[in-house]
Scaffold this motif. Structure first.
Motif, PDB file in Angstrom:
ATOM      1  N   TYR A   1       1.467  -7.183  -2.511  1.00 29.95           N
ATOM      2  CA  TYR A   1       0.543  -6.721  -1.474  1.00 29.95           C
ATOM      3  C   TYR A   1       0.871  -5.294  -1.053  1.00 29.95           C
ATOM      4  O   TYR A   1      -0.002  -4.440  -0.947  1.00 29.95           O
ATOM      5  CB  TYR A   1       0.595  -7.678  -0.272  1.00 29.95           C
TER       6      TYR A   1
ATOM      7  N   LEU B   1      -1.411  -1.683  -1.782  1.00 30.08           N
ATOM      8  CA  LEU B   1      -2.003  -0.966  -0.660  1.00 30.08           C
ATOM      9  C   LEU B   1      -1.964   0.540  -0.904  1.00 30.08           C
ATOM     10  O   LEU B   1      -0.945   1.092  -1.279  1.00 30.08           O
ATOM     11  CB  LEU B   1      -1.236  -1.263   0.628  1.00 30.08           C
ATOM     12  N   ASN B   2      -3.081   1.196  -0.664  1.00 30.04           N
ATOM     13  CA  ASN B   2      -3.106   2.644  -0.817  1.00 30.04           C
ATOM     14  C   ASN B   2      -2.456   3.339   0.371  1.00 30.04           C
ATOM     15  O   ASN B   2      -1.850   4.395   0.231  1.00 30.04           O
ATOM     16  CB  ASN B   2      -4.548   3.132  -0.966  1.00 30.04           C
ATOM     17  N   ARG B   3      -2.606   2.788   1.539  1.00 30.93           N
ATOM     18  CA  ARG B   3      -2.115   3.463   2.735  1.00 30.93           C
ATOM     19  C   ARG B   3      -0.623   3.291   2.960  1.00 30.93           C
ATOM     20  O   ARG B   3      -0.052   3.955   3.808  1.00 30.93           O
ATOM     21  CB  ARG B   3      -2.877   2.991   3.954  1.00 30.93           C
ATOM     22  N   SER B   4       0.033   2.402   2.252  1.00 32.89           N
ATOM     23  CA  SER B   4       1.462   2.195   2.481  1.00 32.89           C
ATOM     24  C   SER B   4       2.290   3.390   2.012  1.00 32.89           C
ATOM     25  O   SER B   4       3.401   3.594   2.485  1.00 32.89           O
ATOM     26  CB  SER B   4       1.941   0.919   1.808  1.00 32.89           C
TER      27      SER B   4
END
Length: 73
Positions: free
Chosen positions: A42, A46-49
């Motif tokens: 997960y 995620l792109n924003r992580s």
């Protein structure tokens, strides 16, 4: 480090059971170990992580996923 702790604890936990029931507990612990992969994938997807931390944590996450696969084996 948690990968070593998990594998070591599972090894000793399986030895507590009689040989006739070891297959059942092994399957259960493998299923729990596969569940440990879900949050790792997960975070990986995620792109924003990657925006929140300037450190290169992606390589550590990949290593953690690979070691979790070794634990399953």
């Amino acid at each position: 480090m948690w990968q070593y702790l998990w594998a070591h604890a599972i090894f000793h936990m399986v030895r507590w059971f009689p040989p006739s029931n070891r297959i059942k507990i092994t399957v259960v612990t493998m299923a729990i170990t596969v569940c440990l992969l879900v949050p790792q994938f997960y975070v990986l997807l995620l792109n924003r992580s990657t925006r929140w931390c300037p450190e290169p944590l992606l390589s550590l996450l990949i290593i953690s996923i690979v070691l979790t696969f070794f634990i399953i084996g």
